[in-house]
Design a protein around this motif. Structure first.
Motif, PDB file in Angstrom:
ATOM      1  N   GLY A  57      -9.370   5.527   4.366  1.00  0.00           N
ATOM      2  CA  GLY A  57     -10.053   5.365   3.085  1.00  0.00           C
ATOM      3  C   GLY A  57     -11.423   6.022   3.058  1.00  0.00           C
ATOM      4  O   GLY A  57     -12.041   6.136   1.998  1.00  0.00           O
ATOM      5  N   GLY A 113      -3.503   1.747  -1.284  1.00  0.00           N
ATOM      6  CA  GLY A 113      -4.655   1.147  -0.626  1.00  0.00           C
ATOM      7  C   GLY A 113      -4.619   1.608   0.818  1.00  0.00           C
ATOM      8  O   GLY A 113      -3.582   2.088   1.285  1.00  0.00           O
ATOM      9  N   ASN A 130       0.791  -1.235   0.000  1.00  0.00           N
ATOM     10  CA  ASN A 130       0.000   0.000   0.000  1.00  0.00           C
ATOM     11  C   ASN A 130       0.822   1.282   0.000  1.00  0.00           C
ATOM     12  O   ASN A 130       0.297   2.348  -0.306  1.00  0.00           O
ATOM     13  CB  ASN A 130      -0.926   0.027   1.222  1.00  0.00           C
ATOM     14  CG  ASN A 130      -2.057  -0.963   1.104  1.00  0.00           C
ATOM     15  OD1 ASN A 130      -2.577  -1.181   0.010  1.00  0.00           O
ATOM     16  ND2 ASN A 130      -2.423  -1.591   2.213  1.00  0.00           N
ATOM     17  N   LYS A 132     -12.419  -1.506   3.755  1.00  0.00           N
ATOM     18  CA  LYS A 132     -13.157  -0.360   3.236  1.00  0.00           C
ATOM     19  C   LYS A 132     -14.665  -0.618   3.327  1.00  0.00           C
ATOM     20  O   LYS A 132     -15.436   0.255   3.745  1.00  0.00           O
ATOM     21  CB  LYS A 132     -12.746  -0.093   1.789  1.00  0.00           C
ATOM     22  CG  LYS A 132     -13.182   1.262   1.292  1.00  0.00           C
ATOM     23  CD  LYS A 132     -12.442   1.632   0.021  1.00  0.00           C
ATOM     24  CE  LYS A 132     -12.707   3.090  -0.325  1.00  0.00           C
ATOM     25  NZ  LYS A 132     -12.056   3.506  -1.553  1.00  0.00           N
ATOM     26  N   LYS A 133     -15.040  -1.840   2.986  1.00  0.00           N
ATOM     27  CA  LYS A 133     -16.447  -2.209   3.058  1.00  0.00           C
ATOM     28  C   LYS A 133     -16.950  -2.135   4.498  1.00  0.00           C
ATOM     29  O   LYS A 133     -18.013  -1.572   4.784  1.00  0.00           O
ATOM     30  CB  LYS A 133     -16.602  -3.650   2.527  1.00  0.00           C
ATOM     31  CG  LYS A 133     -17.927  -3.935   1.917  1.00  0.00           C
ATOM     32  CD  LYS A 133     -17.871  -5.258   1.166  1.00  0.00           C
ATOM     33  CE  LYS A 133     -18.771  -5.214  -0.039  1.00  0.00           C
ATOM     34  NZ  LYS A 133     -18.611  -6.352  -0.917  1.00  0.00           N
ATOM     35  N   GLY A 146      -5.877  -2.939   5.938  1.00  0.00           N
ATOM     36  CA  GLY A 146      -6.964  -3.685   6.565  1.00  0.00           C
ATOM     37  C   GLY A 146      -7.200  -3.247   7.993  1.00  0.00           C
ATOM     38  O   GLY A 146      -7.906  -3.927   8.747  1.00  0.00           O
ATOM     39  N   LYS A 204      -4.434  -6.870  -0.606  1.00  0.00           N
ATOM     40  CA  LYS A 204      -5.471  -6.234  -1.430  1.00  0.00           C
ATOM     41  C   LYS A 204      -6.871  -6.700  -1.000  1.00  0.00           C
ATOM     42  O   LYS A 204      -7.817  -5.918  -0.999  1.00  0.00           O
ATOM     43  CB  LYS A 204      -5.222  -6.529  -2.912  1.00  0.00           C
ATOM     44  CG  LYS A 204      -4.071  -5.686  -3.457  1.00  0.00           C
ATOM     45  CD  LYS A 204      -3.758  -6.020  -4.901  1.00  0.00           C
ATOM     46  CE  LYS A 204      -2.481  -5.307  -5.337  1.00  0.00           C
ATOM     47  NZ  LYS A 204      -2.070  -5.684  -6.694  1.00  0.00           N
ATOM     48  N   ALA A 205      -6.994  -7.967  -0.623  1.00  0.00           N
ATOM     49  CA  ALA A 205      -8.286  -8.471  -0.134  1.00  0.00           C
ATOM     50  C   ALA A 205      -8.634  -7.805   1.196  1.00  0.00           C
ATOM     51  O   ALA A 205      -9.795  -7.449   1.447  1.00  0.00           O
ATOM     52  CB  ALA A 205      -8.221  -9.987   0.024  1.00  0.00           C
ATOM     53  N   GLN A 206      -7.617  -7.608   2.039  1.00  0.00           N
ATOM     54  CA  GLN A 206      -7.861  -6.964   3.339  1.00  0.00           C
ATOM     55  C   GLN A 206      -8.232  -5.490   3.172  1.00  0.00           C
ATOM     56  O   GLN A 206      -9.119  -4.976   3.860  1.00  0.00           O
ATOM     57  CB  GLN A 206      -6.645  -7.162   4.250  1.00  0.00           C
ATOM     58  CG  GLN A 206      -6.595  -8.593   4.789  1.00  0.00           C
ATOM     59  CD  GLN A 206      -5.266  -8.972   5.412  1.00  0.00           C
ATOM     60  OE1 GLN A 206      -4.250  -8.986   4.743  1.00  0.00           O
ATOM     61  NE2 GLN A 206      -5.270  -9.265   6.703  1.00  0.00           N
ATOM     62  N   ASN A 207      -7.557  -4.798   2.228  1.00  0.00           N
ATOM     63  CA  ASN A 207      -7.916  -3.406   1.916  1.00  0.00           C
ATOM     64  C   ASN A 207      -9.401  -3.311   1.560  1.00  0.00           C
ATOM     65  O   ASN A 207     -10.130  -2.434   2.041  1.00  0.00           O
ATOM     66  CB  ASN A 207      -7.178  -2.917   0.662  1.00  0.00           C
ATOM     67  CG  ASN A 207      -5.698  -2.649   0.887  1.00  0.00           C
ATOM     68  OD1 ASN A 207      -5.237  -2.554   2.014  1.00  0.00           O
ATOM     69  ND2 ASN A 207      -4.963  -2.534  -0.205  1.00  0.00           N
ATOM     70  N   LYS A 208      -9.811  -4.226   0.683  1.00  0.00           N
ATOM     71  CA  LYS A 208     -11.175  -4.195   0.148  1.00  0.00           C
ATOM     72  C   LYS A 208     -12.194  -4.482   1.251  1.00  0.00           C
ATOM     73  O   LYS A 208     -13.202  -3.782   1.392  1.00  0.00           O
ATOM     74  CB  LYS A 208     -11.275  -5.268  -0.952  1.00  0.00           C
ATOM     75  CG  LYS A 208     -12.266  -4.968  -2.029  1.00  0.00           C
ATOM     76  CD  LYS A 208     -12.066  -5.922  -3.186  1.00  0.00           C
ATOM     77  CE  LYS A 208     -13.413  -6.294  -3.770  1.00  0.00           C
ATOM     78  NZ  LYS A 208     -13.329  -7.438  -4.668  1.00  0.00           N
ATOM     79  N   ASN A 209     -11.907  -5.503   2.046  1.00  0.00           N
ATOM     80  CA  ASN A 209     -12.808  -5.844   3.152  1.00  0.00           C
ATOM     81  C   ASN A 209     -12.907  -4.700   4.162  1.00  0.00           C
ATOM     82  O   ASN A 209     -13.991  -4.376   4.643  1.00  0.00           O
ATOM     83  CB  ASN A 209     -12.304  -7.094   3.875  1.00  0.00           C
ATOM     84  CG  ASN A 209     -12.703  -8.370   3.147  1.00  0.00           C
ATOM     85  OD1 ASN A 209     -13.309  -8.315   2.082  1.00  0.00           O
ATOM     86  ND2 ASN A 209     -12.347  -9.505   3.721  1.00  0.00           N
TER      87      ASN A 209
END
Ligand SMILES: *Cc1c(COP(=O)(O)O)cnc(C)c1O
Length: 388
Positions: free
Chosen positions: A279, A295, A182, A260-261, A298, A253-258
């Motif tokens: 974020g 990113g 990140n 943020k959600k 997480g 990248k999966a942790q970033n996405k989770n």
């Protein structure tokens, strides 16, 4: 500045790998020798010299990930932090440190520096003036950590570099929370980049390690004291860490996405008072984060509304584990006031914005809907209990 020639997943998977010349196996063989032939060879290899085949392999991977010339792998994040600081700070020198730092780093500074005759100042905040006003004639190093723990505050890397360049200071960053996926501070002119590899690099809550990336010249300076202090990592753990790092970009990248959600969902929830995630547009440092991060990690923190007891809430979680440390593939949660920041006085915690109800959430790779469901059921159970 070296530009990245190959993609991050390719670096994670391949850079540095030890060739299996005997059997042509697909992965790096593990060399456990603590004794190597010295006669007629260029390099005298020894585990505490940080130069066994597996150690060298991982040093190359870390350097490539941080766009640095060279790297070193240590036995822990704190071995990396302490060795690097002591390599550049000598008797009579002064270091400016960011106000909020990892607890172990803070303790190292306040408990040990006076024994070495090293002076230090913690900044009052994160602004240019906070840093420049802390600089003295004998200042040699600026040490930062961004994003910070646990409020995810962001220090502006370009600002730090410009302050340091004017005065010929060496800049160091603890880049653990961001991970090299990140944030690459060396691209912004920071000199030395340090990681607790126990966190995102290891990523499975089963390895303790540290890493440093910098120019060859700086790494040589660190190596000179590192071999005397002896904080090297065993080849067996190095080999496991190499395996972990092959999937680091995928995991992070999966942790970033989770995260943020989850941050967005928590932010919209009636029973959540405040969410700290760089974020989110409402985070005070969102724009600086956007400038220097790819990113937003997480990691996030949040406060429940005051009528809910944070401990009761954590105990009611079923999937998210209440545990120390961070950045594993499994989601974990903790109370900074009871763990990482327990040694600070209640008053100091309040000054830093760390309330008793603040929770730090390390978001893993589980399905976000399952994490949301877990938080929802925990909230429902504590709210019901407290209404009875
Ligand atoms: C965990 C951590 C460290 C220390 O690393 P260890 O591997 O536990 O020695 C340093 N900095 C940060 C930001 C950390 O999270």
């Amino acid at each position: 500045m070296k530009s990245k020639k190959i993609g991050v997943n390719t670096i994670c998977t391949h850079v540095g790998e030890v060739k299996d010349t005997q059997f042509q196996g697909a992965i790096s063989p593990l060399f456990m020798s603590s004794s190597y032939q010295y006669d007629g060879v260029d390099v005298k290899r020894y585990p505490r010299y940080f130069n066994t085949p597996n150690q060298e392999a991982l040093c190359k991977k870390v350097a490539a990930l941080e766009n640095a010339e060279a790297g070193l792998i240590f036995g822990s994040g704190m071995a990396a932090v302490s060795t690097t600081m002591l390599a550049f700070l000598h008797k009579g020198d002064h270091v400016v440190l960011q106000k909020t730092l990892y607890g172990g780093t803070y303790n190292f500074v306040v408990e040990e520096f006076h024994k070495f005759g090293i002076e230090y100042t913690f900044t009052n905040g994160f602004s240019r003036n906070d840093f420049t006003s802390a600089i003295q004639d004998n200042t040699k190093v600026i040490f930062i950590e961004t994003p910070s723990n646990p409020l995810m505050l962001i220090t502006d890397l370009e600002m730090i570099t410009s302050i340091a360049k004017d005065r010929g200071l060496i800049t160091m960053i603890d880049n653990t929370f961001a991970s090299p996926i990140n944030q690459n501070p060396i691209d912004f002119g920071i000199d030395i980049c340090i990681h607790s590899a126990t966190k995102y690099m290891g990523g499975h809550s089963d390895i303790c390690a540290g890493a440093v990336a910098a120019s060859q010249e700086h790494i040589d300076t660190i190596w000179n004291i590192a071999k005397n202090l002896g904080g090297s990592l065993s080849d067996h753990t190095i080999w496991l860490l190499e395996r972990s790092m092959k999937t680091m970009a995928l995991r992070v990248k999966a942790q970033n996405k989770n995260a943020k959600k989850l941050a967005k969902w928590l932010d919209a929830h009636d029973l959540i008072q405040k969410v700290y995630y760089p974020g989110l547009k409402n985070h005070p440092d969102h724009n600086v984060a956007k400038k220097q991060m790819r990113g937003y990690t997480g990691m996030l923190s949040f406060e429940l509304i005051e009528s809910i007891n944070a401990n009761d809430f954590m105990k009611a979680l079923k999937l998210i584990k209440q545990s120390m440390s961070l950045a594993g593939v499994e989601s974990t949660i903790l109370s900074p006031a009871e763990t990482s920041h327990a040694l600070l006085s209640a008053e100091e915690r309040k000054k830093q914005g760390i309330s008793d109800g603040l929770l730090r959430f390390s978001v893993g790779i589980e399905e976000p809907k399952d994490l949301i469901e877990d938080i929802e059921q925990a909230l429902a159970s504590v709210v019901k209990k407290e209404l009875v």
